[in-house]
Design a protein around this motif. Sequence first.
Motif, PDB file in Angstrom:
ATOM      1  N   LEU A   1       6.109  10.638 -15.120  1.00 10.12           N
ATOM      2  CA  LEU A   1       6.035   9.643 -14.050  1.00 10.12           C
ATOM      3  C   LEU A   1       7.448   9.407 -13.531  1.00 10.12           C
ATOM      4  CD1 LEU A   1       4.050   6.347 -13.908  1.00 10.12           C
ATOM      5  CD2 LEU A   1       6.513   6.304 -13.461  1.00 10.12           C
ATOM      6  N   PHE A   2       7.617   9.541 -12.221  1.00 10.12           N
ATOM      7  CA  PHE A   2       8.909   9.272 -11.581  1.00 10.12           C
ATOM      8  C   PHE A   2       8.788   8.006 -10.741  1.00 10.12           C
ATOM      9  CE2 PHE A   2       9.942  14.121 -11.120  1.00 10.12           C
ATOM     10  CZ  PHE A   2      10.049  14.220 -12.507  1.00 10.12           C
ATOM     11  N   LYS A   3       9.724   7.089 -10.921  1.00  3.75           N
ATOM     12  CA  LYS A   3       9.747   5.880 -10.102  1.00  3.75           C
ATOM     13  C   LYS A   3      10.687   6.082  -8.915  1.00  3.75           C
ATOM     14  CE  LYS A   3      11.175   1.027 -10.097  1.00  3.75           C
ATOM     15  NZ  LYS A   3      11.750  -0.073 -10.895  1.00  3.75           N
ATOM     16  N   TYR A   4      10.197   5.771  -7.721  1.00  3.93           N
ATOM     17  CA  TYR A   4      10.983   5.844  -6.482  1.00  3.93           C
ATOM     18  C   TYR A   4      11.135   4.443  -5.889  1.00  3.93           C
ATOM     19  CZ  TYR A   4      10.288  10.946  -5.708  1.00  3.93           C
ATOM     20  OH  TYR A   4      10.285  12.317  -5.789  1.00  3.93           O
ATOM     21  N   VAL A   5      12.210   4.247  -5.140  1.00  2.78           N
ATOM     22  CA  VAL A   5      12.325   3.081  -4.263  1.00  2.78           C
ATOM     23  C   VAL A   5      12.635   3.588  -2.849  1.00  2.78           C
ATOM     24  CG1 VAL A   5      13.014   1.390  -5.990  1.00  2.78           C
ATOM     25  CG2 VAL A   5      14.770   2.777  -4.889  1.00  2.78           C
ATOM     26  N   ILE A   6      12.078   2.917  -1.859  1.00  2.00           N
ATOM     27  CA  ILE A   6      12.376   3.232  -0.462  1.00  2.00           C
ATOM     28  C   ILE A   6      13.175   2.071   0.090  1.00  2.00           C
ATOM     29  CG2 ILE A   6      11.444   3.948   1.767  1.00  2.00           C
ATOM     30  CD1 ILE A   6       8.835   4.614   0.432  1.00  2.00           C
ATOM     31  N   ILE A   7      14.368   2.357   0.619  1.00  2.00           N
ATOM     32  CA  ILE A   7      15.261   1.293   1.079  1.00  2.00           C
ATOM     33  C   ILE A   7      15.767   1.587   2.491  1.00  2.00           C
ATOM     34  CG2 ILE A   7      15.978   0.617  -1.235  1.00  2.00           C
ATOM     35  CD1 ILE A   7      18.495   2.295  -0.915  1.00  2.00           C
ATOM     36  N   GLY A   8      16.238   0.530   3.147  1.00  2.00           N
ATOM     37  CA  GLY A   8      16.754   0.651   4.506  1.00  2.00           C
ATOM     38  C   GLY A   8      16.418  -0.583   5.311  1.00  2.00           C
ATOM     39  N   ASP A   9      16.938  -0.643   6.518  1.00  2.00           N
ATOM     40  CA  ASP A   9      16.751  -1.811   7.382  1.00  2.00           C
ATOM     41  C   ASP A   9      15.271  -2.046   7.719  1.00  2.00           C
ATOM     42  OD1 ASP A   9      19.466  -2.151   7.411  1.00  2.00           O
ATOM     43  OD2 ASP A   9      19.711  -1.906   9.581  1.00  2.00           O
ATOM     44  N   THR A  10      14.981  -3.262   8.142  1.00  2.00           N
ATOM     45  CA  THR A  10      13.649  -3.603   8.629  1.00  2.00           C
ATOM     46  C   THR A  10      13.299  -2.766   9.859  1.00  2.00           C
ATOM     47  OG1 THR A  10      13.825  -5.886   7.841  1.00  2.00           O
ATOM     48  CG2 THR A  10      12.256  -5.474   9.598  1.00  2.00           C
ATOM     49  N   GLY A  11      12.062  -2.279   9.900  1.00  2.83           N
ATOM     50  CA  GLY A  11      11.574  -1.592  11.089  1.00  2.83           C
ATOM     51  C   GLY A  11      11.910  -0.118  11.194  1.00  2.83           C
ATOM     52  N   VAL A  12      12.497   0.464  10.130  1.00  2.00           N
ATOM     53  CA  VAL A  12      12.843   1.889  10.200  1.00  2.00           C
ATOM     54  C   VAL A  12      11.641   2.775   9.867  1.00  2.00           C
ATOM     55  CG1 VAL A  12      15.280   1.503   9.707  1.00  2.00           C
ATOM     56  CG2 VAL A  12      13.693   1.953   7.804  1.00  2.00           C
ATOM     57  N   GLY A  13      10.568   2.171   9.355  1.00  2.39           N
ATOM     58  CA  GLY A  13       9.360   2.938   9.063  1.00  2.39           C
ATOM     59  C   GLY A  13       9.124   3.215   7.590  1.00  2.39           C
ATOM     60  N   LYS A  14       9.708   2.405   6.708  1.00  6.61           N
ATOM     61  CA  LYS A  14       9.562   2.635   5.268  1.00  6.61           C
ATOM     62  C   LYS A  14       8.099   2.547   4.836  1.00  6.61           C
ATOM     63  CE  LYS A  14      12.367  -0.679   3.991  1.00  6.61           C
ATOM     64  NZ  LYS A  14      12.690  -1.219   5.351  1.00  6.61           N
ATOM     65  N   SER A  15       7.419   1.484   5.261  1.00  5.04           N
ATOM     66  CA  SER A  15       6.018   1.295   4.877  1.00  5.04           C
ATOM     67  C   SER A  15       5.126   2.375   5.478  1.00  5.04           C
ATOM     68  CB  SER A  15       5.526  -0.088   5.313  1.00  5.04           C
ATOM     69  OG  SER A  15       6.265  -1.114   4.672  1.00  5.04           O
ATOM     70  N   CYS A  16       5.458   2.814   6.678  1.00  6.06           N
ATOM     71  CA  CYS A  16       4.672   3.864   7.331  1.00  6.06           C
ATOM     72  C   CYS A  16       4.862   5.211   6.638  1.00  6.06           C
ATOM     73  CB  CYS A  16       5.053   3.975   8.804  1.00  6.06           C
ATOM     74  SG  CYS A  16       4.521   2.556   9.802  1.00  6.06           S
TER      75      CYS A  16
END
Length: 212
Positions: free
Chosen positions: A6-21
């Motif tokens: 199992l690999f844990k990832y984090v997605i980071i960056g400014d609001t609205g850059v499309g991380k959730s998408c």
Amino acid sequence: MSYAYLFKYVIIGDTGVGKSCLLLQFTDDRFTTIHDLTIGVEFGSRMISIDNKKIKLQIWDTAGQESFRSITRSYYRGAAGALLVYDITRRETFNHLSSWLEDARQHSSSHMVFMLIGNKSDLEHRRAVKKEEGEAFAREHGMVFMETSAKTAANVKEAFFSTARIIYKKIQEGHLDLTTEGNGIKIGPSAVPCESTLRHGPMGSGDRSGCC
């Protein structure tokens, strides 16, 4: 379903850059134009295969607002990979990368793998950051670089897979101590640990600062 790691990832960056998408496209193969701002963190997972081994990716999508930075920092600890995302149509999101990267490296394991992502490549007509600039930033900071589109799915799978391949290679080469909990990697129920995958890295070091 059983898996080797199992690999844990984090997605980071400014609001609205499309991380959730990006997360939604990767885990559910779909895109939505309406998405509420992430409050704190959101979670997704997907099973992939590398060298015929099943690997479960546990992905934490973090909020980009400054007010949630303290929450975001807690998810750096014990993460194996970080996807640092900017929007190619918004210059300010690219300008903020250094701050995100410094923050992540300060609060994470020294073995964390960073992938730089220039998202929204489908909006070429609105481009504000040249591809060469992203490549140069990634090269300067020792990261892998890709431009993606969460809308069209271009390079989305490749970004997540490429990060996993680098982490997997580090395991095979014995650079990670899997007996500690700070590397963002867990041996799965289907894996039989062997000496080569459990041996310590250089000088037997292993980050013990957090859990995965």
